[in-house]
Every structure is written in structure tokens, then in C-alpha cells.
Design an enzyme around this catalytic site. Structure first.
Site, PDB file in Angstrom:
ATOM      1  N   GLU A  51       0.823  -1.208   0.000  1.00 37.44           N
ATOM      2  CA  GLU A  51       0.000   0.000   0.000  1.00 37.44           C
ATOM      3  C   GLU A  51       0.857   1.258   0.000  1.00 37.44           C
ATOM      4  O   GLU A  51       0.539   2.244  -0.664  1.00 37.44           O
ATOM      5  CB  GLU A  51      -0.935   0.003   1.210  1.00 37.44           C
ATOM      6  CG  GLU A  51      -2.043  -1.035   1.142  1.00 37.44           C
ATOM      7  CD  GLU A  51      -2.986  -0.814  -0.015  1.00 37.44           C
ATOM      8  OE1 GLU A  51      -3.062   0.314  -0.543  1.00 37.44           O
ATOM      9  OE2 GLU A  51      -3.656  -1.787  -0.425  1.00 37.44           O
ATOM     10  N   TYR A 134      -6.320   6.350   4.895  1.00 36.56           N
ATOM     11  CA  TYR A 134      -6.426   5.374   3.816  1.00 36.56           C
ATOM     12  C   TYR A 134      -5.648   4.096   4.130  1.00 36.56           C
ATOM     13  O   TYR A 134      -6.168   2.978   4.009  1.00 36.56           O
ATOM     14  CB  TYR A 134      -5.931   5.965   2.494  1.00 36.56           C
ATOM     15  CG  TYR A 134      -5.677   4.899   1.466  1.00 36.56           C
ATOM     16  CD1 TYR A 134      -6.733   4.306   0.798  1.00 36.56           C
ATOM     17  CD2 TYR A 134      -4.388   4.446   1.210  1.00 36.56           C
ATOM     18  CE1 TYR A 134      -6.513   3.284  -0.122  1.00 36.56           C
ATOM     19  CE2 TYR A 134      -4.156   3.434   0.302  1.00 36.56           C
ATOM     20  CZ  TYR A 134      -5.222   2.852  -0.364  1.00 36.56           C
ATOM     21  OH  TYR A 134      -4.997   1.836  -1.249  1.00 36.56           O
ATOM     22  N   ASP A 152      -8.974   5.556  -2.162  1.00 33.27           N
ATOM     23  CA  ASP A 152      -7.849   6.083  -2.929  1.00 33.27           C
ATOM     24  C   ASP A 152      -8.419   6.756  -4.167  1.00 33.27           C
ATOM     25  O   ASP A 152      -9.638   6.954  -4.285  1.00 33.27           O
ATOM     26  CB  ASP A 152      -6.862   4.958  -3.274  1.00 33.27           C
ATOM     27  CG  ASP A 152      -7.457   3.939  -4.249  1.00 33.27           C
ATOM     28  OD1 ASP A 152      -8.675   4.000  -4.528  1.00 33.27           O
ATOM     29  OD2 ASP A 152      -6.695   3.087  -4.735  1.00 33.27           O
TER      30      ASP A 152
END
Length: 342
Positions: A51, A134, A152
């Protein structure tokens, strides 16, 4: 506020029911998901690294770097105990180097405060350096299959079009609350945004939730989400000097400025971008030009074969063997510039 289903009365559009949308996206993802290395076992450490790498970086680039990074730092403890120098060297070429420093700092924090076990609660994840809303949602939902929204760029665009809204977080929360598997739902949202609901020329006819899409029904697909005003870009031209010794090594300097701190770069001419006094060098041959973008700066580097006109101060520069370049942290433009020697 979220609109109620009865508020959507647009032709043959089916009311955008979060439960039905979530079910369709999960089913689609189960059939069409890409084979990605961090999906092999959903190890929380692997998910975290992926990520962070994927932030502002193309998937094809991350797929090259991810295996090499894990080979060098196979466990969270290995990353936590590594030096900044080693981590930056492994990250060289991915750009946005603050991500690498924060990832290492976060790993060290998890070892110190959580005994090396990545927590699954969003509230705890948010206390770890480098983890924002996030990333916390991604780790909780993808690694642990627990409910948490993630938004995102891909999810924001897909959700904005599905519900014809400018506030995607509320609708992302509504979708994940209805998910049978938060892991499948959130990854499905990201996958749909990346492969089908693209910024331009989306493939609406094959989208599994097209009959729920308010933007498609209203003819607003090309208008949503509304574009954000971009900061002005600044064009720079910077001369770089490739200076070699009798052993074929090149002269490099350790950067200490805010953009590329702790990275080795080539000596440069007068510029406000890189720190340190410009090197007094004699230009011999223009090898070529290299383009590079850093935040809002578009840079064109002129790469010169040069000789030292005045010996640099001791300790400020270092002779680097090109064969060992991968062992030191350096921005991608250095590799591009040195390739002009071949």
C-alpha cells in the site's frame, strides 16, 4: 447525507442499493482479480508495504520493486532494524522517498509498542508513523478482512460516479458495511477503478454495476469527479556533471535538502533545487538530457562529461563504483544520467 433509494428516479436506473452493489463487486472481483504477490497470503506486513509503494506509483513499477524489497527486508523486524541508508537504497527509483523513511519508522514503532505485531484496529494503526486514514483502512480490511472504508483515487472516482456525489467517504462506508467480505469488496472497488472505471474512456458497457450508476444514467461520467485545481508547475534546467576517475568510478554527493535527503546525486551546476555549493567543473561533452519530475517541478537535466576544475572539499563527495550503485540510495534520474555513458 446519503440519498435514500427512492430519491433516484432516472429512467431505468436501479436504485443504487449499497448491498446489491457490494455483492456485485465482490462477485466480479472473485472472478477477475489480478494475481498480485501481496494477495498470495494477505500477510499484514506485505499488505502494508504494498500500500505504501502504490501511493503515487504505477502498478507495473511496484511489481518490479516489491519482490526485491521483501527479499532485502523479509520481515517487519528486519525492516525495523535496518538503517535508513539500506532502506533508501532498496527504495531508489520508486520516488517520494519520505514514504520509505516513514515505513521504516513505522515498522520500528510496531516492534517497540506492539511487540512486532501489526494491530488491526484503525485507532491503533493511526498512531503509527506514516499510516493515515487510507492506509489504516487498507490494512484493516485487506490484511485482516475487517470492516473499514478505503478511498484512494480509484475508489473515489468510482464512488463519485456511482452515486453522483463529491463526498465518496460516506458512500464507501455504506458499501463496506454491506460487504460479505470487506477484503474482497475494497479490493474490488480499487480494481474496478483501475481497470474499468478509468479517468478517461471508462469501459461502462462491461462494468458489473453499470445499472446502478447515477453518473452513467445522467450522462455525467466524463464530468465526475470534478477535477481539482492543480498547483502551478515550475520548469527548471540543471546541469549535471559525470566525473570519472582512472578506475571508472563516478563522483557523487550525499544530498541533505528536503526533497532528496540522504540520497546520492551527481555534482551539479548552479541551482536552487539541490543543496551544497555547485561544483567547479570544466564541461567537456554534452552526453544528453534527462527529464525528471519532483512534486511541482519539471526538471530537464543536462548531463555533461566533465573534469574537476577545483578539488572538492574532503568528505563532501565520494567516488562510487557504478556496479555497486544499487547498494546506495539514489534518485532514478542518476541511473538515467549514467546510462548515457553506455
Amino acid at each position: 447525507m446519503l440519498k435514500r433509494p427512492e430519491e433516484y428516479k432516472i429512467g431505468r436506473l436501479q436504485a443504487p442499493d449499497p448491498a446489491k452493489i457490494a455483492q456485485r463487486i465482490e462477485s466480479w472481483f472473485a472472478r477477475h482479480q489480478r494475481s498480485l504477490p501481496w494477495r498470495a497470503a494477505y500477510d499484514p506486513y506485505h499488505v502494508w508495504v504494498s500500500e505504501v509503494m502504490l501511493q503515487q506509483t504505477r502498478m507495473e513499477v511496484v511489481l518490479r520493486y516489491f519482490p526485491r524489497f521483501l527479499e532485502r527486508f523479509p520481515t517487519l523486524h528486519a525492516l525495523a532494524t535496518a538503517t535508513d541508508h539500506d532502506v533508501m537504497a532498496a527504495w531508489s527509483g520508486l520516488g517520494y522517498y519520505r514514504r520509505a523513511r516513514m515505513l521504516r519508522a513505522g515498522a520500528a514503532d510496531v516492534v517497540e509498542r506492539f511487540g512486532g505485531v501489526i494491530p488491526r484496529e484503525v485507532e491503533q494503526l493511526l498512531t503509527i508513523p506514516g499510516i493515515g486514514r487510507y492506509t489504516a483502512g487498507a490494512i484493516r480490511s485487506v490484511a485482516f478482512n475487517e470492516r473499514a472504508p478505503i478511498v484512494d483515487g480509484n475508489v473515489s472516482r468510482l464512488t463519485a460516479r456511482l452515486f453522483a456525489v463529491e463526498t465518496p467517504w460516506l458512500h464507501a462506508e455504506a458499501l463496506v458495511e454491506q460487504a460479505r467480505s470487506p477484503r474482497m469488496l475494497n479490493q474490488g472497488l480499487m480494481e474496478l477503478g483501475a481497470l474499468i472505471c478509468t479517468p478517461r474512456n471508462p469501459s461502462c458497457p462491461i462494468c458489473p454495476v453499470r445499472t446502478h450508476c447515477v453518473a452513467l444514467a445522467k450522462g455525467l461520467v466524463d464530468e465526475l469527479p470534478r477535477p481539482k485545481e492543480k498547483p502551478a508547475t515550475r520548469a527548471l534546467n540543471i546541469p549535471l556533471y559525470v566525473i570519472s576517475d582512472s578506475k571508472g568510478r563516478v563522483l557523487m554527493r550525499l544530498e541533505s535538502g528536503p526533497l532528496m535527503s540522504a540520497m546520492y546525486h551527481l555534482p551539479h551546476g548552479d541551482t536552487q533545487l539541490l543543496t551544497g555549493a555547485p561544483l567547479d567543473a570544466q564541461r567537456r561533452e554534452l552526453l544528453g538530457k534527462v527529464r525528471h519530475t519532483v512534486t511541482t517541478r519539471r526538471i530537464e537535466f543536462e548531463v555533461w562529461r566533465a573534469e574537476v576544475a577545483k578539488r572538492p572539499r574532503a568528505g563532501e563527495y565520494r567516488w562510487i563504483d557504478r556496479q555497486t550503485l544499487g547498494e546506495i540510495p539514489h534518485p532514478s534520474y542518476v541511473r538515467k544520467a549514467l546510462a548515457l555513458l553506455d
